[in-house]
Design a protein around this motif. Structure first.
Motif, short mmCIF file in Angstrom:
data_model
loop_
_atom_site.label_atom_id
_atom_site.label_comp_id
_atom_site.label_asym_id
_atom_site.label_seq_id
_atom_site.Cartn_x
_atom_site.Cartn_y
_atom_site.Cartn_z
N HIS A 1 -6.01 -0.53 5.32
CA HIS A 1 -6.19 -1.42 4.17
C HIS A 1 -5.69 -2.83 4.49
CE1 HIS A 1 -5.38 -3.08 0.10
NE2 HIS A 1 -6.50 -2.43 -0.20
N ALA A 2 -4.63 -2.91 5.30
CA ALA A 2 -4.07 -4.21 5.67
C ALA A 2 -5.06 -5.03 6.47
CB ALA A 2 -2.78 -4.02 6.46
N ILE B 1 0.16 6.84 15.28
CA ILE B 1 0.29 5.44 14.90
C ILE B 1 1.52 4.79 15.50
CG2 ILE B 1 1.50 6.00 12.74
CD1 ILE B 1 0.02 3.59 11.48
N GLU B 2 2.60 5.57 15.64
CA GLU B 2 3.82 4.98 16.20
C GLU B 2 3.61 4.58 17.66
OE1 GLU B 2 4.40 9.52 16.34
OE2 GLU B 2 3.45 8.00 15.05
N LEU B 3 2.81 5.34 18.39
CA LEU B 3 2.53 4.99 19.80
C LEU B 3 1.61 3.78 19.88
CD1 LEU B 3 2.11 8.49 21.49
CD2 LEU B 3 4.15 7.04 21.30
N CYS B 4 0.71 3.64 18.90
CA CYS B 4 -0.17 2.47 18.86
C CYS B 4 0.65 1.19 18.68
CB CYS B 4 -1.17 2.61 17.72
SG CYS B 4 -2.36 3.96 17.92
N SER C 1 0.83 -1.21 0.00
CA SER C 1 0.00 0.00 0.00
C SER C 1 0.86 1.26 0.00
CB SER C 1 -0.92 -0.01 1.22
OG SER C 1 -1.84 -1.08 1.16
N LEU C 2 1.97 1.23 0.75
CA LEU C 2 2.86 2.39 0.78
C LEU C 2 3.46 2.65 -0.61
CD1 LEU C 2 4.78 1.84 4.15
CD2 LEU C 2 3.04 3.57 3.67
N LYS C 3 3.84 1.59 -1.29
CA LYS C 3 4.41 1.74 -2.63
C LYS C 3 3.37 2.20 -3.64
CE LYS C 3 8.14 -1.58 -1.87
NZ LYS C 3 8.70 -2.92 -2.18
N ALA C 4 2.08 1.98 -3.31
CA ALA C 4 0.99 2.42 -4.20
C ALA C 4 0.59 3.87 -3.90
CB ALA C 4 -0.22 1.52 -4.04
N GLY C 5 1.24 4.48 -2.88
CA GLY C 5 0.98 5.89 -2.60
C GLY C 5 0.10 6.15 -1.40
N PHE C 6 -0.30 5.10 -0.67
CA PHE C 6 -1.12 5.29 0.53
C PHE C 6 -0.28 5.92 1.65
CE2 PHE C 6 -3.64 2.43 -1.83
CZ PHE C 6 -4.92 2.36 -1.30
N SER C 7 -0.93 6.64 2.53
CA SER C 7 -0.27 7.06 3.76
C SER C 7 -0.12 5.85 4.67
CB SER C 7 -1.08 8.15 4.47
OG SER C 7 -2.31 7.60 4.95
N LEU C 8 0.73 5.96 5.68
CA LEU C 8 0.96 4.82 6.58
C LEU C 8 -0.33 4.45 7.31
CD1 LEU C 8 2.86 2.80 7.88
CD2 LEU C 8 3.54 4.57 9.52
N GLU C 9 -1.06 5.44 7.76
CA GLU C 9 -2.30 5.18 8.48
C GLU C 9 -3.32 4.45 7.60
OE1 GLU C 9 -0.13 8.31 10.60
OE2 GLU C 9 -0.61 7.94 8.51
N ASN C 10 -3.47 4.91 6.37
CA ASN C 10 -4.41 4.26 5.45
C ASN C 10 -3.92 2.88 5.02
OD1 ASN C 10 -6.33 6.33 5.43
ND2 ASN C 10 -5.29 7.44 3.79
N THR D 1 9.83 3.73 6.24
CA THR D 1 9.09 2.58 6.76
C THR D 1 9.11 1.42 5.78
OG1 THR D 1 7.61 4.07 7.98
CG2 THR D 1 6.87 1.81 7.64
N SER D 2 8.94 1.71 4.49
CA SER D 2 8.95 0.67 3.47
C SER D 2 10.29 -0.05 3.42
CB SER D 2 8.62 1.27 2.11
OG SER D 2 8.57 0.27 1.10
N SER D 3 11.37 0.71 3.50
CA SER D 3 12.71 0.09 3.49
C SER D 3 12.92 -0.78 4.72
CB SER D 3 13.78 1.19 3.43
OG SER D 3 13.66 1.96 2.27
N SER D 4 12.44 -0.31 5.87
CA SER D 4 12.60 -1.08 7.11
C SER D 4 11.77 -2.36 7.08
CB SER D 4 12.18 -0.22 8.30
OG SER D 4 12.97 0.94 8.38
N ILE D 5 10.59 -2.29 6.44
CA ILE D 5 9.73 -3.47 6.34
C ILE D 5 10.45 -4.59 5.59
CG2 ILE D 5 7.67 -4.37 5.19
CD1 ILE D 5 6.22 -1.81 6.00
#
Length: 244
Positions: free
Chosen positions: A92-93, A124-127, A79-88, A161-165
């Motif tokens: 979606h996940a 989101i990071e605290l979640c 989703s991140l590579k498709a342009g979504f924000s991290l929250e979205n 985030t995508s690189s870390s994933i």
């Protein structure tokens, strides 16, 4: 909340384990003493047995959650590579994982909890940090740390985030491969632990009375007690050796 991932939560499951432990105690008492001496120690044995089984099932549940978490990371990354924000991407996940694992899966419960907290304006990071602290799984802790650092220091948190994933997924794959490589050794370990019992059965069937000195004399009982101790210590040591 830390015990939420332990399978043993009801009286029924504990009762099943108590019955299983009773059977194991009876078998060992018969093979090592040809008597029911070990039943005297059953309450003590059962205490440690239940404690061990709870830890083993706890670890098993955490491994299941880790594999589900890996699928979540893959969905978020796509989703991140498709342009979504991290929250979205996280929202979606949840839909993807409900279709893949079912709505009752642990990871789906966790994502719904994270999304509910985000809707209450929790970052989101605290979640994910709270999720990581509760589960104690290293890879989830790593992901939460990456989110915290990315949000604080990077203008492009999605890219970081995508690189870390990718790196976290590679680490999880390596752990899974190690588990596959040691599966054969675990099977060999189980075979080795039942072999002495089959040898005793064979001796009793082919040469009745041959093992009586081990069961009827003081020296024999001491020797069999030592053998039982070595047997138990070997089981514990081999379990720790093959544990990831």
């Amino acid at each position: 909340m830390k015990d939420r991932f332990i399978f043993i939560s009801g009286k029924g499951q504990s009762a099943v384990l108590c019955i299983l432990n009773l059977i194991i105690t009876l078998v060992l008492s018969y093979f090592f003493y040809d008597n029911l001496y070990l039943l005297i120690l059953f309450p003590l044995i059962n205490h440690f047995f239940l404690k061990y089984e709870k830890r083993r099932l706890h670890d098993r549940q955490k491994n299941i959650l880790l594999l589900q978490f890996k699928e979540m990371l893959s969905s978020v990354d796509a989703s991140l590579k498709a342009g979504f924000s991290l929250e979205n991407a996280v929202k979606h996940a949840l839909s993807d994982l409900e279709n893949f694992f079912g709505k009752k899966a642990v990871i789906c419960f966790e994502l719904r909890n994270i999304i509910n907290n985000m809707n209450l304006n929790t970052p989101i990071e605290l979640c994910f940090k709270e999720f990581a602290d509760r589960t104690g799984i290293k890879h989830i802790e790593d992901f939460a740390t990456v989110l915290i650092i990315a949000k604080k220091t990077s203008g492009n948190a999605a890219s970081v985030t995508s690189s870390s994933i990718d790196m976290i997924n590679s680490s999880i794959d390596a752990k899974k491969e190690i588990s596959s490589l040691t599966a054969a050794k675990r099977f060999e370990k189980n075979i080795m632990f039942v072999m002495p019992l089959f040898i005793i059965i064979y001796m009793n069937l082919t040469s009745p009375g041959f093992l009586d000195p081990l069961y009827r004399t003081l020296a024999g009982k001491i020797l069999m007690t030592a053998c039982l101790g070595i047997y138990v210590i070997s089981a514990i040591f081999s379990e720790k050796l093959l544990k990831l």
